[in-house]
Motif scaffolding. Structure first.
Motif, short mmCIF file in Angstrom:
data_model
loop_
_atom_site.label_atom_id
_atom_site.label_comp_id
_atom_site.label_asym_id
_atom_site.label_seq_id
_atom_site.Cartn_x
_atom_site.Cartn_y
_atom_site.Cartn_z
N GLN A 127 1.02 -1.05 0.27
CA GLN A 127 0.21 0.10 -0.25
C GLN A 127 0.81 1.22 -0.51
O GLN A 127 1.84 1.40 0.46
CB GLN A 127 -0.80 0.25 1.51
CG GLN A 127 -1.91 -0.58 1.36
CD GLN A 127 -3.30 -0.67 1.70
OE1 GLN A 127 -3.00 0.27 3.22
NE2 GLN A 127 -4.15 -1.96 1.82
N GLY A 128 0.50 1.78 -0.84
CA GLY A 128 1.76 2.86 -1.28
C GLY A 128 1.26 4.29 -0.46
O GLY A 128 0.27 4.05 1.02
N ALA A 129 2.23 5.49 0.16
CA ALA A 129 2.34 6.06 0.90
C ALA A 129 2.42 7.98 0.09
O ALA A 129 3.15 8.19 0.90
CB ALA A 129 3.01 5.89 1.48
N ALA A 130 2.91 8.21 -0.57
CA ALA A 130 3.09 8.98 -2.15
C ALA A 130 2.16 9.41 -2.99
O ALA A 130 1.59 8.47 -3.96
CB ALA A 130 4.49 8.36 -2.53
N ALA A 131 1.97 10.48 -3.18
CA ALA A 131 2.06 11.06 -4.12
C ALA A 131 2.18 12.17 -5.18
O ALA A 131 3.55 12.03 -4.79
CB ALA A 131 0.26 11.44 -4.15
N TYR A 168 -2.78 4.93 0.84
CA TYR A 168 -3.83 4.49 -0.18
C TYR A 168 -4.66 4.37 0.45
O TYR A 168 -5.81 4.85 -0.43
CB TYR A 168 -2.93 3.21 -0.98
CG TYR A 168 -3.37 2.37 -1.28
CD1 TYR A 168 -4.11 2.26 -2.95
CD2 TYR A 168 -4.57 1.44 -0.94
CE1 TYR A 168 -4.92 1.97 -3.77
CE2 TYR A 168 -5.41 0.19 -1.41
CZ TYR A 168 -6.10 0.85 -2.73
OH TYR A 168 -6.29 0.36 -3.61
N LYS A 169 -4.80 4.61 1.60
CA LYS A 169 -6.23 4.67 2.46
C LYS A 169 -6.69 5.66 3.43
O LYS A 169 -5.61 5.57 4.30
CB LYS A 169 -7.11 3.05 2.74
CG LYS A 169 -7.15 1.92 2.17
CD LYS A 169 -7.36 0.67 2.85
CE LYS A 169 -7.61 -0.30 1.76
NZ LYS A 169 -8.27 -1.93 2.78
N LEU A 170 -7.57 6.89 2.86
CA LEU A 170 -7.76 7.48 4.19
C LEU A 170 -8.76 6.96 4.81
O LEU A 170 -9.71 6.24 4.99
CB LEU A 170 -8.09 8.96 3.55
CG LEU A 170 -7.29 9.73 2.54
CD1 LEU A 170 -8.02 10.49 0.91
CD2 LEU A 170 -5.99 9.77 2.47
N LYS A 171 -8.35 7.54 5.98
CA LYS A 171 -8.93 7.20 7.25
C LYS A 171 -10.70 8.31 7.30
O LYS A 171 -11.90 7.40 7.62
CB LYS A 171 -8.76 7.73 9.23
CG LYS A 171 -9.35 7.70 9.85
CD LYS A 171 -8.72 7.50 10.96
CE LYS A 171 -9.36 7.43 12.77
NZ LYS A 171 -8.69 7.90 13.56
N THR A 213 -3.52 10.36 -7.18
CA THR A 213 -2.03 9.79 -5.85
C THR A 213 -2.29 8.39 -6.35
O THR A 213 -2.35 8.19 -7.27
CB THR A 213 -4.09 9.99 -5.54
OG1 THR A 213 -5.48 9.51 -6.47
CG2 THR A 213 -4.93 11.49 -5.90
N PRO A 214 -2.17 7.90 -5.09
CA PRO A 214 -2.25 6.25 -4.97
C PRO A 214 -3.01 5.53 -5.52
O PRO A 214 -2.72 4.75 -6.37
CB PRO A 214 -1.89 5.92 -3.61
CG PRO A 214 -1.37 7.41 -2.92
CD PRO A 214 -2.14 8.55 -3.68
N LEU A 215 -4.16 6.05 -5.24
CA LEU A 215 -5.46 5.19 -6.19
C LEU A 215 -5.14 5.54 -8.10
O LEU A 215 -5.48 4.42 -8.99
CB LEU A 215 -7.06 5.78 -5.37
CG LEU A 215 -7.72 5.44 -6.78
CD1 LEU A 215 -7.97 3.92 -5.96
CD2 LEU A 215 -8.87 5.91 -6.05
N ASP A 216 -4.57 6.42 -8.31
CA ASP A 216 -4.03 6.79 -9.61
C ASP A 216 -3.73 6.15 -9.74
O ASP A 216 -3.43 5.52 -11.61
CB ASP A 216 -4.25 8.94 -10.02
CG ASP A 216 -5.46 9.42 -9.60
OD1 ASP A 216 -6.32 8.56 -10.15
OD2 ASP A 216 -4.71 10.18 -9.08
N GLY A 233 -1.86 -1.37 -5.01
CA GLY A 233 -1.78 -0.35 -4.06
C GLY A 233 -1.01 1.07 -4.14
O GLY A 233 -1.64 1.82 -3.16
N GLY A 234 -0.95 1.68 -5.23
CA GLY A 234 -0.20 1.96 -5.79
C GLY A 234 1.47 2.45 -5.59
O GLY A 234 1.41 3.89 -5.20
#
Length: 245
Positions: free
Chosen positions: A39-43, A129-132, A169-172, A181-182
């Motif tokens: 799961q990525g954490a960069a954009a 990747y997933k926002l709260k 975004t990671p989703l993109d 997971g981007g």
């Protein structure tokens, strides 16, 4: 199309969970791949600018600072800043004051923008990747606003120069480029997914449980970054196997 050798540059999860029939894989192997963290954490935020931004740090430099801006620009003043940026992501949000790795490629390739104009590439951490709260579809614009606000603290005239912005975004990254997971490195580069553990222990030599299928991307040793090393290493192992036939 049939071939004796198939080489996948897709990430391990994409390769084994989307491109391969699960019936061709051992259940234990499949379970481990499903648990492979990716799961990525960069954009990224790309900007089209009408001119070159003026960075406060270059006030005492003669000229417009173009020579100093041809390299990489880092926004991450100290360890505390980086820790706070990570804390936001750790609790499920993007960084309110993110670390940024910036380039202005039009300074070295003038064909990228009209005369006098520029393009800016901003690599941003952290953006989970997933926002709260909410999702990337609804929060992408406010994320870009946060990036530009933070960057404007260092280049005060940036806002007035922006002609257009692109938000990735990671989703993109997952939906457009197929990165599970981007994650730009095809999976976390942590100790338990590194060296002989990448992507899985017992499968770190680019071969896979399916005869003739090999991995050659960043999900193999030595991991992400534009090095070409995973592909070079994979090619050597493939040649060994071909010579051994």
């Amino acid at each position: 199309i049939e071939a004796p050798i198939i080489i996948s540059n897709a990430d391990p999860r994409h390769t084994f969970l989307r491109l391969v029939d699960p019936t061709d894989l051992d259940p234990d192997f499949l379970n481990k791949i499903r648990n492979y963290r990716s799961q990525g954490a960069a954009a990224k935020v790309n900007l089209a600018l009408s001119g070159l931004p003026s960075f406060s740090a270059l006030k005492k430099v003669d000229g417009d600072g173009a020579a100093q801006l041809q390299g990489r620009i880092h926004i991450g003043p100290d360890i505390d800043y980086l820790e706070r940026a990570y804390d936001d992501a750790k609790y499920g949000d993007y960084s309110m004051q993110p670390f940024m790795d910036i380039t202005i490629p039009s300074l070295t390739d003038e064909t990228l923008a009209p005369q006098g104009a520029h393009v800016m590439s901003v690599y941003v951490q952290f953006a989970p990747y997933k926002l709260k709260e909410g999702d990337w579809t609804s929060r992408r614009e406010e994320f870009a606003d946060t990036v530009i606000k933070t960057l404007s603290d260092y280049a005060p005239d940036l806002r007035e120069l922006i002609l257009h912005r692109q938000i990735i975004t990671p989703l993109d990254m997952e939906q457009t480029f197929g990165l599970s997971g981007g994650h730009i490195f095809h999976g976390e580069m942590s100790l338990d997914q590194f060296f002989t553990f990448r992507p899985l222990i017992g499968w770190a030599q680019y071969r896979t449980p399916i005869k003739g299928l090999y991995l050659c991307g960043a999900g193999t040793h030595p991991g992400g970054g534009v090095t070409g090393a995973p592909g070079a290493n994979a090619s050597r192992e493939i040649l060994k196997d071909l010579k051994g036939k």
